[in-house]
Write a protein that holds these residues in place. Structure first.
Motif: not given
Length: 171
Positions: A34-58
């Motif tokens: 359960g803790l690993l699944a919650a951590t994975a969900a948070l890491a996925l959200l973080d990766a999506a945020g970083v990807l969004y920021e990277a797309l702005k820079v292109l």
């Protein structure tokens, strides 16, 4: 007659303790999962945020490396979660998932070192930059050897298992 009673009592105690330990182990695995699944969900959200920021820079190499770094970290968490699931089902720990996590972590570090080394190479080379570059190259060599050992280990594990057989819990 007392001897039979002692054996029966000892047998009951052994069965009870085995039952308690097994269920405690399953509870800990479930909580860990359960803790690993919650951590994975948070890491996925973080990766999506970083990807969004990277797309702005292109086209920013640093931003793309951050995205890949976060995704590889997420992949490591998912692989560990898989290991926990397989361990709960089969009741035994397998080494292949840990080799895969080590392989992903090593590749992740290679990517980071490569970017850092390329940044060091820009501009005037000082003694400090040269020492940092040399240390990076040594670390890359060691990581390359480690990656090779893990790949060969995974290959040998697959060769040692009966053909077509899958590890327990991977039906």
């Amino acid at each position: 007659m007392a001897q039979g009673s002692d054996d029966e009592s000892e047998n009951r105690l052994t069965k009870l303790s085995a039952f308690l330990f097994l269920h405690t182990e399953h509870l800990v695995y479930a909580l860990l999962g359960g803790l690993l699944a919650a951590t994975a969900a948070l890491a996925l959200l973080d990766a999506a945020g970083v990807l969004y920021e990277a797309l702005k820079v292109l086209g920013g190499a640093k931003q793309m490396l951050d995205v890949i770094d976060r995704l590889l970290f997420l992949l490591m968490i998912v692989e560990i979660l898989h290991t926990v699931r397989v361990s709960m089902r089969s009741g035994r720990l397998t080494c292949e998932p840990f080799l895969i996590v080590g392989l992903i972590a090593s590749i992740r570090r290679v990517l980071v070192i490569t970017l850092q080394s390329s940044e060091v190479m820009h501009g005037q080379m000082s003694d400090e930059k040269q020492a940092m570059f040399n240390a990076s190259m040594i670390e890359l060599g060691v990581l390359g050897g480690l990656i090779l050992v893990m790949v060969v280990s995974i290959f040998l594990l697959h060769q040692a298992s009966p053909s077509g057989a899958r590890p327990a819990g991977e039906e």
